[in-house]
Design a protein around this motif. Structure first.
Motif, PDB file in Angstrom:
ATOM      1  N   GLU A  84       0.845  -1.192   0.000  1.00  0.00           N
ATOM      2  CA  GLU A  84       0.000   0.000   0.000  1.00  0.00           C
ATOM      3  C   GLU A  84       0.883   1.245   0.000  1.00  0.00           C
ATOM      4  OE1 GLU A  84      -3.292   0.084  -0.244  1.00  0.00           O
ATOM      5  OE2 GLU A  84      -3.359  -2.103  -0.363  1.00  0.00           O
ATOM      6  N   ILE A  85       0.271   2.377  -0.241  1.00  0.00           N
ATOM      7  CA  ILE A  85       1.028   3.631  -0.343  1.00  0.00           C
ATOM      8  C   ILE A  85       1.169   4.281   1.031  1.00  0.00           C
ATOM      9  CG2 ILE A  85       1.061   5.949  -1.346  1.00  0.00           C
ATOM     10  CD1 ILE A  85      -0.565   4.708  -3.688  1.00  0.00           C
ATOM     11  N   ASP A  86       2.404   4.391   1.504  1.00  0.00           N
ATOM     12  CA  ASP A  86       2.671   5.101   2.745  1.00  0.00           C
ATOM     13  C   ASP A  86       3.238   6.482   2.391  1.00  0.00           C
ATOM     14  OD1 ASP A  86       5.257   4.540   1.901  1.00  0.00           O
ATOM     15  OD2 ASP A  86       5.566   2.941   3.359  1.00  0.00           O
ATOM     16  N   TYR A  87       3.613   7.256   3.388  1.00  0.00           N
ATOM     17  CA  TYR A  87       4.082   8.622   3.128  1.00  0.00           C
ATOM     18  C   TYR A  87       5.391   8.687   2.341  1.00  0.00           C
ATOM     19  CZ  TYR A  87       0.345  10.509   6.011  1.00  0.00           C
ATOM     20  OH  TYR A  87      -0.892  10.853   6.489  1.00  0.00           O
ATOM     21  N   PRO A  88       6.398   7.872   2.685  1.00  0.00           N
ATOM     22  CA  PRO A  88       7.632   7.906   1.875  1.00  0.00           C
ATOM     23  C   PRO A  88       7.371   7.536   0.419  1.00  0.00           C
ATOM     24  CG  PRO A  88       8.049   6.829   3.982  1.00  0.00           C
ATOM     25  CD  PRO A  88       6.564   7.004   3.878  1.00  0.00           C
ATOM     26  N   THR A  89       6.512   6.540   0.206  1.00  0.00           N
ATOM     27  CA  THR A  89       6.181   6.130  -1.164  1.00  0.00           C
ATOM     28  C   THR A  89       5.482   7.251  -1.901  1.00  0.00           C
ATOM     29  OG1 THR A  89       5.992   3.804  -0.517  1.00  0.00           O
ATOM     30  CG2 THR A  89       4.901   4.461  -2.562  1.00  0.00           C
ATOM     31  N   ALA A  90       4.541   7.911  -1.234  1.00  0.00           N
ATOM     32  CA  ALA A  90       3.811   9.021  -1.853  1.00  0.00           C
ATOM     33  C   ALA A  90       4.764  10.125  -2.285  1.00  0.00           C
ATOM     34  CB  ALA A  90       2.776   9.570  -0.876  1.00  0.00           C
ATOM     35  N   PHE A  91       5.726  10.447  -1.424  1.00  0.00           N
ATOM     36  CA  PHE A  91       6.682  11.514  -1.751  1.00  0.00           C
ATOM     37  C   PHE A  91       7.549  11.124  -2.947  1.00  0.00           C
ATOM     38  CE2 PHE A  91      10.782  13.651  -1.387  1.00  0.00           C
ATOM     39  CZ  PHE A  91      10.365  14.977  -1.334  1.00  0.00           C
ATOM     40  N   LYS A  92       8.012   9.877  -2.975  1.00  0.00           N
ATOM     41  CA  LYS A  92       8.878   9.433  -4.072  1.00  0.00           C
ATOM     42  C   LYS A  92       8.124   9.407  -5.402  1.00  0.00           C
ATOM     43  CE  LYS A  92      11.781   6.717  -0.957  1.00  0.00           C
ATOM     44  NZ  LYS A  92      12.107   5.354  -0.471  1.00  0.00           N
ATOM     45  N   VAL A  93       6.870   8.979  -5.371  1.00  0.00           N
ATOM     46  CA  VAL A  93       6.061   9.000  -6.594  1.00  0.00           C
ATOM     47  C   VAL A  93       5.867  10.448  -7.049  1.00  0.00           C
ATOM     48  CG1 VAL A  93       3.796   8.518  -7.595  1.00  0.00           C
ATOM     49  CG2 VAL A  93       4.874   6.837  -6.075  1.00  0.00           C
ATOM     50  N   GLY A  94       5.647  11.337  -6.075  1.00  0.00           N
ATOM     51  CA  GLY A  94       5.508  12.751  -6.397  1.00  0.00           C
ATOM     52  C   GLY A  94       6.762  13.329  -7.022  1.00  0.00           C
ATOM     53  N   ALA A  95       7.927  12.839  -6.581  1.00  0.00           N
ATOM     54  CA  ALA A  95       9.189  13.304  -7.167  1.00  0.00           C
ATOM     55  C   ALA A  95       9.289  12.867  -8.623  1.00  0.00           C
ATOM     56  CB  ALA A  95      10.371  12.761  -6.363  1.00  0.00           C
ATOM     57  N   PHE A  96       8.805  11.671  -8.928  1.00  0.00           N
ATOM     58  CA  PHE A  96       8.808  11.199 -10.314  1.00  0.00           C
ATOM     59  C   PHE A  96       7.902  12.057 -11.192  1.00  0.00           C
ATOM     60  CE2 PHE A  96      11.073   7.449  -9.052  1.00  0.00           C
ATOM     61  CZ  PHE A  96      11.605   6.932 -10.230  1.00  0.00           C
ATOM     62  N   GLN A  97       6.910  12.677 -10.584  1.00  0.00           N
ATOM     63  CA  GLN A  97       5.994  13.511 -11.353  1.00  0.00           C
ATOM     64  C   GLN A  97       6.725  14.690 -11.997  1.00  0.00           C
ATOM     65  OE1 GLN A  97       1.413  14.930 -10.903  1.00  0.00           O
ATOM     66  NE2 GLN A  97       2.720  15.436  -9.180  1.00  0.00           N
ATOM     67  N   LEU A  98       7.874  15.055 -11.448  1.00  0.00           N
ATOM     68  CA  LEU A  98       8.679  16.127 -12.037  1.00  0.00           C
ATOM     69  C   LEU A  98       9.092  15.795 -13.467  1.00  0.00           C
ATOM     70  CD1 LEU A  98      10.915  16.969  -8.954  1.00  0.00           C
ATOM     71  CD2 LEU A  98       9.195  18.476  -9.972  1.00  0.00           C
ATOM     72  N   PHE A  99       9.323  14.495 -13.746  1.00  0.00           N
ATOM     73  CA  PHE A  99       9.661  14.103 -15.116  1.00  0.00           C
ATOM     74  C   PHE A  99       8.504  14.386 -16.067  1.00  0.00           C
ATOM     75  CE2 PHE A  99      12.550  11.343 -12.641  1.00  0.00           C
ATOM     76  CZ  PHE A  99      13.761  11.674 -13.250  1.00  0.00           C
ATOM     77  N   GLY A 100       7.286  14.374 -15.511  1.00  0.00           N
ATOM     78  CA  GLY A 100       6.118  14.651 -16.327  1.00  0.00           C
ATOM     79  C   GLY A 100       6.036  16.086 -16.794  1.00  0.00           C
ATOM     80  N   LEU A 101       6.872  16.957 -16.223  1.00  0.00           N
ATOM     81  CA  LEU A 101       6.909  18.349 -16.673  1.00  0.00           C
ATOM     82  C   LEU A 101       7.616  18.486 -18.019  1.00  0.00           C
ATOM     83  CD1 LEU A 101       7.828  20.137 -13.302  1.00  0.00           C
ATOM     84  CD2 LEU A 101       5.569  19.945 -14.351  1.00  0.00           C
ATOM     85  N   ILE A 102       8.385  17.473 -18.392  1.00  0.00           N
ATOM     86  CA  ILE A 102       9.064  17.490 -19.684  1.00  0.00           C
ATOM     87  C   ILE A 102       8.033  17.213 -20.771  1.00  0.00           C
ATOM     88  CG2 ILE A 102      10.875  16.462 -21.110  1.00  0.00           C
ATOM     89  CD1 ILE A 102      12.206  15.533 -18.482  1.00  0.00           C
ATOM     90  N   PRO A 103       7.859  18.112 -21.725  1.00  0.00           N
ATOM     91  CA  PRO A 103       6.849  17.914 -22.773  1.00  0.00           C
ATOM     92  C   PRO A 103       7.053  16.594 -23.520  1.00  0.00           C
ATOM     93  CG  PRO A 103       7.714  20.149 -22.842  1.00  0.00           C
ATOM     94  CD  PRO A 103       8.577  19.391 -21.874  1.00  0.00           C
TER      95      PRO A 103
END
Length: 263
Positions: A130-149
Motif C-alpha cells: 500500500e502507499i505510505d508517506y515515503p512512497t507518496a513523496f517518491k512518486v511525487g518526485a517522479f511527477q517532475l519528469f512529467g513536466l518534460i513535454p
C-alpha cells in the motif's frame, strides 16, 4: 475556435490525459491538423478543460476521496515536489513547451523504454504493498519528469509507483488521484495568468469552455475504466509502440518544416 474544434480537443484531452502517451503530443497533432491558432484563449482552453478530466477521477473514485484525511495528507506530500520545483523551473518548462522536437524525442525515447517496463517490474505483479508517506513523496518526485513535454505526467507517476514496488493497478490509480491537485493547480495558474495579462472572453468562449469540460469529463471516465483493464491485462508494450510511432511522426513533420502548433 469553433465548437466542433473544442469538442475534438476535449476528446483528445479526455483520452490522453490519464494514459501514458502524452496529451501534449496529441494536442500538437490535433490542433495543427485543424489549423487552430495559438491565441491566449486557445492556450488557456487546453489547460482549463482539465477540470472536466479531474472531475471524472473524483466521480469514479468518490469513496476514496471521502474515506479519510490520511488520503489527502498523502496527496499533499506527493504534490509537494512538483508544486515547489515546478514553480522554480517554470520559465525553463515554458521554453521546453515551445520545442516541438523535444516532444517528439521524449515520446520516442519513452516509447522504447516502455517496451521493457513489464520485464523490469515483473516482480511487482503480485505485490500487495500500500502507499505510505515515503512512497507518496517518491512518486511525487517522479511527477517532475512529467513536466518534460512529451513525457506524460501519467507515465512518470505510474513508473514512479512501480519503482516503489507497487503493482500496476495501484500505481495507476494513485497517478489518477495525484492528477487532481496537480491539474487543478496548473489550471488555476493558467487561468490567473490569462486574466492578469488583460485577456477576457465572451459568451462564445464560455460555451466552448462548458462544452469542452463536459466532453473531457465523459471521455475521461471511459478512458480511465478502459485503461485500468487494459494495463493489468496487457501491460505497457503496446503503449510503447504507439509512442514510438507518434514520436517519429512528430519528428518527421518537424524536420520537413510542416507547421506543428504548440498550444
Amino acid at each position: 475556435m469553433s465548437i466542433l474544434q473544442a469538442i475534438i480537443l476535449a476528446i483528445i484531452e479526455g483520452v490522453t490525459e490519464f494514459l501514458p502517451i502524452s496529451s501534449t503530443g496529441h494536442m500538437i497533432i490535433g490542433s495543427s491538423l485543424m489549423g487552430i491558432g495559438t491565441d491566449p484563449f486557445v492556450k488557456m482552453f487546453t489547460v482549463a478543460i482539465q477540470l472536466g478530466a479531474i472531475l471524472s477521477v473524483i466521480v469514479l473514485y468518490w469513496k476514496r476521496f471521502f474515506q479519510s484525511f490520511d488520503f489527502y495528507y498523502k496527496l499533499v506530500v506527493a504534490f509537494l515536489p512538483v508544486a515547489i520545483l515546478g514553480l522554480l523551473l517554470n520559465d525553463f518548462i515554458d521554453a521546453l513547451l515551445e520545442r516541438v522536437d523535444v516532444v517528439g524525442y521524449t515520446l520516442l525515447l519513452g516509447g522504447i523504454f516502455f517496451l521493457f517496463i513489464d520485464k523490469i517490474f515483473k516482480d511487482n505483479e503480485n505485490s500487495t504493498k500500500e502507499i505510505d508517506y515515503p512512497t507518496a513523496f517518491k512518486v511525487g518526485a517522479f511527477q517532475l519528469f512529467g513536466l518534460i513535454p512529451g513525457m506524460s505526467r501519467s507515465a512518470a507517476t505510474i513508473i514512479g509507483g512501480m519503482t516503489q514496488k507497487l503493482n500496476k493497478k495501484t500505481a495507476a490509480e494513485f497517478s489518477f488521484f495525484l492528477a487532481v491537485p496537480t491539474m487543478a493547480g496548473a489550471t488555476f495558474i493558467k487561468m490567473l495568468k490569462f486574466f492578469m495579462d488583460g485577456n477576457n472572453f465572451g459568451s462564445h468562449e464560455i460555451t466552448l469552455l462548458a462544452v469542452g469540460n463536459v466532453v473531457a469529463f465523459v471521455v475521461a471516465i471511459l478512458a480511465i475504466k478502459s485503461f485500468i483493464t487494459f494495463l493489468t491485462r496487457y501491460g505497457f508494450k503496446l503503449f510503447g509502440y504507439y509512442r514510438i510511432v507518434l514520436g517519429i511522426l512528430i519528428l518527421v513533420l518537424y524536420y520537413l518544416n510542416v507547421g506543428l502548433t504548440i498550444i
